[in-house]
Design an enzyme around this catalytic site. Structure first.
Site, mmCIF file in Angstrom:
data_model
loop_
_atom_site.group_PDB
_atom_site.id
_atom_site.type_symbol
_atom_site.label_atom_id
_atom_site.label_comp_id
_atom_site.label_asym_id
_atom_site.label_seq_id
_atom_site.Cartn_x
_atom_site.Cartn_y
_atom_site.Cartn_z
ATOM 1 N N SER A 230 -2.919 1.838 1.990
ATOM 2 C CA SER A 230 -2.222 1.604 0.738
ATOM 3 C C SER A 230 -3.249 1.438 -0.387
ATOM 4 C CB SER A 230 -1.305 0.385 0.861
ATOM 5 O OG SER A 230 -0.364 0.366 -0.177
ATOM 6 N N LYS A 234 -6.981 3.633 -0.975
ATOM 7 C CA LYS A 234 -7.708 4.149 -2.132
ATOM 8 C C LYS A 234 -9.130 3.571 -2.135
ATOM 9 C CE LYS A 234 -3.644 3.284 -5.006
ATOM 10 N NZ LYS A 234 -2.604 4.112 -4.441
ATOM 11 N N TRP A 323 7.260 6.705 -2.886
ATOM 12 C CA TRP A 323 6.258 6.208 -3.821
ATOM 13 C C TRP A 323 4.865 6.766 -3.517
ATOM 14 C CZ3 TRP A 323 5.839 4.047 -8.376
ATOM 15 C CH2 TRP A 323 4.675 3.348 -8.721
ATOM 16 N N HIS A 359 5.043 1.288 6.737
ATOM 17 C CA HIS A 359 3.871 1.463 5.886
ATOM 18 C C HIS A 359 2.680 0.722 6.496
ATOM 19 C CE1 HIS A 359 1.518 2.235 2.386
ATOM 20 N NE2 HIS A 359 1.650 1.044 1.817
#
Length: 406
Positions: A230, A234, A323, A359
């Site tokens: 998540s 990054k 998303w 997730h």
């Protein structure tokens, strides 16, 4: 206490496999940025930049129409992309120079790093978990705040430690955008985003491991990996893209600002596009490229991903969450992989976009892909990574071809 010698940091030393036509290209380097001696390209304003509605060409040099023809050209082109990523998106990630002093110690299994500059100090600590099997010195996975498969790698003979972003940045979410420990050491870079600061922190862990050596730490610094999920996915991507000592980068479900191409995300629904991301993570000026202005950004996230080349990268995606902009992530992966393909080393770049799991919960069906990359690029085993380009079609109907005009 170590004082950094900037000249030694610019010497390009590489780790390669036995020489063949394919494997002569380095798998990893011993310096953080082997292209630091290249001059940065001209940085144009948004008004001066031409509109590019498809994905930008990773092979075309910034200030000419010349193209990358062979691997020997890639170092200079990579340096251009790296400079543009920092100028237009990330902010400066400073290389260590002689005015940055590092005091690294290792007791038991705890690594402690005290960094001093500008009359200020910052401390990074981490505990290394060692595998029960395998052979020392061990490869190491650095987890950015979180990693969903650290136990899986420990069982395969890979050591693990966690980089805690709040040790560099103490604001909400670990990303201040204004004040924090990094900013005290580098007040000239206070306009930088959180990911410039956290990638800097990961690199200082690598500095310490290199200085202490394998005899002290039992870590093989030629076989380092970084991962996170998540927002931390990054973080891992920027860390791996900006430090050439990281042999394997595994961003998991990083969403917008990670792998997903900004231009493609603008054509999707309620996704993390450039206007909807957390702007504390990037420089303030980055915000003006949102919406229809995205077409004026001189690069896109497929080129950030390509900064990992010729080193190995494996991207994990999750179709169950709109998303995350996985259609944009898929197009970006296909585009970035063209760089590895250009040099005949496409086995070093893979992606797996799946669904049916929560997730940041890597499902067992993706373990074989993870294991193959870990075996090949961390453990030095024979493993098939040639065609790990999996995309479950659920929710993804996008054709990448129109985005790749080059």
């Amino acid at each position: 206490m170590k004082k950094f010698n900037v000249l030694s940091l610019l010497v390009a030393s590489a780790v390669t496999m036995p020489m063949t036509a394919k494997t002569a290209i380095p798998l990893v380097y011993e310096q953080e940025n082997t292209g630091a001696s290249y001059a940065a390209p001209e940085m144009k304003s948004m008004e001066e930049t031409p509109s590019v509605t498809t994905l930008t060409n990773p092979f075309e040099f910034s200030n000419s129409k010349k193209q990358v023809k062979k691997f020997q050209d890639w170092g200079k082109r990579r340096a251009e992309i790296l400079a543009e990523v920092q100028h237009y998106e990330l902010g400066v990630k400073p290389l260590p120079t002689e005015d940055l002093k590092m005091d690294a110690s290792f007791e038991g299994s705890t690594l402690k790093i005290v960094l001093t500059r500008n009359g200020e100090s910052l401390t990074i600590t981490t505990t290394i978990q060692y595998p029960q099997n395998g052979t020392a010195p061990y490869p190491l996975l650095i987890g950015c705040d979180m990693c969903s498969f650290s136990r899986q790698l420990l069982e395969r003979g890979v050591a693990y430690c966690s980089f805690t972003s709040t040790q560099v940045n103490k604001k909400e979410g670990g990303f201040p955008g204004s004040t924090g420990d990094f900013d005290r050491l580098y007040p000239e870079y206070t306009d930088g985003g959180g990911y410039a600061m956290t990638s800097w922190g990961v690199s200082r862990i690598i500095d310490a491991l290199q200085e202490l050596g394998a005899e002290k730490t039992n870590i093989d610094t030629k076989h380092l990996a970084v991962s996170g999920c998540s927002y931390a996915g990054k973080m891992a991507l920027y860390a791996g893209a900006l430090d050439e000592r990281i042999a394997l980068t595994i961003p998991q479900e990083p969403g917008g600002g990670g792998v997903a191409a900004w231009r493609v995300s603008e054509t999707l629904g309620k996704v993390e596009n450039l206007g909807a991301t957390n702007h504390n993570w990037f420089i303030k000026d980055h915000e003006k490229y949102q919406g229809e202005n995205t077409q004026y950004l001189p690069f896109d996230q497929h080129e950030l991903l390509a900064l990992c080349c010729p080193r190995a990268v494996l991207v994990f995606g999750n179709n169950d969450f709109e998303w995350l902009a996985e259609p944009a992530g898929y197009v970006s992966c296909v585009a970035a992989r063209k760089v590895w393909e250009k040099f005949g080393i496409e086995d070093r770049m893979g992606f797996s976009i799946n669904d049916g799991h929560g997730h940041c919960q890597l499902p067992q069906v993706q373990y074989p892909e993870l294991n193959a990359f870990v075996d090949k690029f961390l453990l030095g085993k024979d493993a098939d990574t040639d065609n790990i380009t999996y995309m479950n079609a659920k929710g993804i109907t996008i054709d990448p071809t129109p985005w790749l005009k080059w």
